[in-house]
Scaffold this motif. Structure first.
Motif, mmCIF file in Angstrom:
data_model
loop_
_atom_site.group_PDB
_atom_site.id
_atom_site.type_symbol
_atom_site.label_atom_id
_atom_site.label_comp_id
_atom_site.label_asym_id
_atom_site.label_seq_id
_atom_site.Cartn_x
_atom_site.Cartn_y
_atom_site.Cartn_z
ATOM 1 N N HIS A 112 10.206 0.960 4.225
ATOM 2 C CA HIS A 112 8.759 1.077 4.906
ATOM 3 C C HIS A 112 8.966 0.305 5.886
ATOM 4 C CE1 HIS A 112 8.947 -3.630 4.110
ATOM 5 N NE2 HIS A 112 10.100 -3.407 3.392
ATOM 6 N N HIS A 120 0.732 5.800 4.237
ATOM 7 C CA HIS A 120 1.313 5.233 3.178
ATOM 8 C C HIS A 120 2.363 4.395 4.038
ATOM 9 C CE1 HIS A 120 4.096 7.171 0.927
ATOM 10 N NE2 HIS A 120 3.282 8.027 0.485
ATOM 11 N N ALA A 155 2.058 -4.660 -0.215
ATOM 12 C CA ALA A 155 1.261 -3.936 -0.217
ATOM 13 C C ALA A 155 1.559 -2.535 -1.623
ATOM 14 C CB ALA A 155 0.458 -3.165 1.091
ATOM 15 N N LEU A 156 2.368 -2.439 -1.415
ATOM 16 C CA LEU A 156 2.906 -0.517 -1.685
ATOM 17 C C LEU A 156 3.093 -1.346 -3.607
ATOM 18 C CD1 LEU A 156 5.885 0.224 0.651
ATOM 19 C CD2 LEU A 156 3.825 0.875 0.363
ATOM 20 N N LYS A 157 3.092 -2.017 -4.298
ATOM 21 C CA LYS A 157 3.403 -2.607 -4.978
ATOM 22 C C LYS A 157 2.221 -1.609 -6.408
ATOM 23 C CE LYS A 157 3.612 -6.211 -9.167
ATOM 24 N NZ LYS A 157 2.412 -6.320 -9.688
ATOM 25 N N ASP A 158 2.184 -0.803 -6.995
ATOM 26 C CA ASP A 158 1.358 -0.446 -7.778
ATOM 27 C C ASP A 158 0.201 0.643 -7.958
ATOM 28 O OD1 ASP A 158 1.773 -2.285 -10.466
ATOM 29 O OD2 ASP A 158 0.436 -3.353 -9.693
ATOM 30 N N LEU A 159 0.972 1.374 -6.952
ATOM 31 C CA LEU A 159 0.562 2.576 -6.257
ATOM 32 C C LEU A 159 1.353 3.532 -5.580
ATOM 33 C CD1 LEU A 159 -0.881 0.870 -2.137
ATOM 34 C CD2 LEU A 159 -1.948 1.416 -4.225
ATOM 35 N N PRO A 160 0.731 4.712 -7.169
ATOM 36 C CA PRO A 160 1.652 6.228 -7.239
ATOM 37 C C PRO A 160 1.534 6.643 -6.065
ATOM 38 C CG PRO A 160 -0.878 5.956 -8.525
ATOM 39 C CD PRO A 160 -0.480 4.975 -7.622
ATOM 40 N N LEU A 161 2.496 7.349 -5.349
ATOM 41 C CA LEU A 161 2.930 6.994 -3.898
ATOM 42 C C LEU A 161 4.110 8.325 -3.784
ATOM 43 C CD1 LEU A 161 2.534 4.008 -1.728
ATOM 44 C CD2 LEU A 161 0.934 5.892 -2.315
ATOM 45 N N ARG A 169 7.085 11.478 -6.673
ATOM 46 C CA ARG A 169 5.809 9.960 -6.799
ATOM 47 C C ARG A 169 6.629 8.700 -7.312
ATOM 48 N NH1 ARG A 169 -0.280 10.255 -7.424
ATOM 49 N NH2 ARG A 169 0.374 11.256 -10.173
ATOM 50 N N ARG A 171 5.811 4.440 -8.144
ATOM 51 C CA ARG A 171 5.041 3.543 -8.521
ATOM 52 C C ARG A 171 6.206 1.885 -8.623
ATOM 53 N NH1 ARG A 171 1.452 4.258 -12.394
ATOM 54 N NH2 ARG A 171 3.403 3.072 -13.684
#
Length: 365
Positions: A112, A120, A155-161, A169, A171
């Motif tokens: 990250h 992101h 900050a990446l938690k719970d974001l579909p990326l 993708r 999450r």
């Protein structure tokens, strides 16, 4: 025309491992009927799902419940009171795309970073196979270093990326308060401004990203501002205004200049960039005095043959052509140039320019 240029910088990529839950986007056609039923009926229960979709409301109720709970963990369904589930916005998207996030518990390695040009911070997220217990207790086994959760990872938690290095993708659904630290890597961002191409190179592999919307012209003007050259830039003519006396011969001749912008260049909200050189920027005179001195120099520099009346007129027209902004330009007469270049002593060797001028004057060509 403003020359093309590329802005670059390095980015630090943190590497961590953690035990937690990560969902991966997959095609799961067997789950779509449950989402469709929830959409069409407004809600779904394990009993109704078993009866309508599995053919036995009681005998297969537990199977239906496990599938509904899986869809709940994926974020496609949200549990209500009395064991009822409703479709979420993520579930509606899953119905449209026919893919759903499937959660999996395990160990993961995540790369990250934080950079304003990245869409992101998720660079890569892959499963990690834990070593055998024997390998863990070996004397020479590397010690694991636990570190508090970095804000970039949190900050990446719970974001579909979609990971920047590619793949479906993902999450991150669950993160511990501490993760294993594995050091860092270095990536290189390259923004080719004119072609609106942005890429990041990691481990010698390049990945394309969405480039900033700032235009080539606006980016160049912002770059000039960092070097205090805004007042020298003529936006209408797209030239840098220069004093003739400050220019080397090569720039006087080409009417172009290479300008180096020292790093660390801070450009608007896009962060800092490495030192960069923009090559071939068009230049022109700053004042009328500069224009006349420059045109006179161009005229003399152009004389490479006998300066007959016809040739001298053509060279004069060519010499003053770039300076239309300051027209009319006053140029020396052929006789004046010949007198200026004539050696003081008759025995002194004449330069090629002097010979071409003096011969034309003396022979009245």
């Amino acid at each position: 025309m403003i020359p093309a240029f590329t802005l670059t910088r390095s980015i630090d990529i943190l590497v961590n491992r953690f035990a937690g839950e990560v969902a991966k986007e997959e095609k799961r056609p067997e789950l779509m009927p449950f989402l469709l039923m929830a959409r069409d009926h407004g809600e779904i229960t394990d009993r109704s799902a078993a009866g309508h979709l599995l053919g036995a409301s009681e005998g297969r109720r537990q199977v239906a419940r496990r599938l509904l709970e899986q869809l709940e963990r994926s974020g496609a369904l949200e549990k209500q009171e009395k064991d009822r589930w409703k479709l979420t916005e993520a579930g509606r998207e899953a119905v449209e795309t026919e893919v759903v996030f499937i959660a999996e518990r395990g160990s993961w390695e995540v790369w990250h970073a934080c950079d304003p040009l990245l869409p992101h911070g998720l660079i890569q997220l892959t499963p990690y196979k834990e070593p055998k217990a024997f390998d863990e207790v070996r004397k020479d086994a590397p010690k694991r270093k636990a570190t508090p959760l970095h804000r970039t990872l949190e900050a990446l938690k719970d974001l579909p990326l979609s990971p920047i290095m590619g793949g479906a993708r993902r999450r991150i659904g669950e993160l511990p308060t501490k993760v294993e630290e594995l050091g860092s890597k270095t990536g290189t961002l390259a923004w080719e401004v004119a072609s609106r191409r942005l890429s990041v190179t990691i481990d010698e592999k390049s990945f394309d990203l969405a480039a900033p919307s700032l235009s080539h012209d606006a980016t160049f003007e912002a770059l000039l501002a960092t070097a205090g050259l805004t007042s020298d830039w003529d936006k209408g003519a797209e030239v840098l205004r220069r004093s003739f006396g400050d220019l080397p011969e090569a720039s006087r001749r080409s009417m172009c200049e290479d300008v180096t912008f020292p790093g660390r260049i801070r450009l608007l909200d896009y962060g800092g960039f490495d030192m960069t050189t923009v090559r071939g920027i068009r230049i022109n005179a700053r004042t009328r005095t500069d224009a006349e001195a420059w045109a006179s120099w161009r005229l003399e520099d152009k004389i490479d043959d006998i300066a007959c009346t016809r040739r001298f007129a053509e060279w004069s027209e060519w010499a003053q052509a770039p300076f239309e902004y300051f027209a009319p330009i006053k140029l020396p007469l052929r006789s004046d140039l010949a007198a200026r270049t004539r050696p003081a002593e008759p025995s002194t060797l004449r330069s090629a320019v002097a010979w071409n001028l003096i011969a034309a004057e003396d022979w009245n060509l």
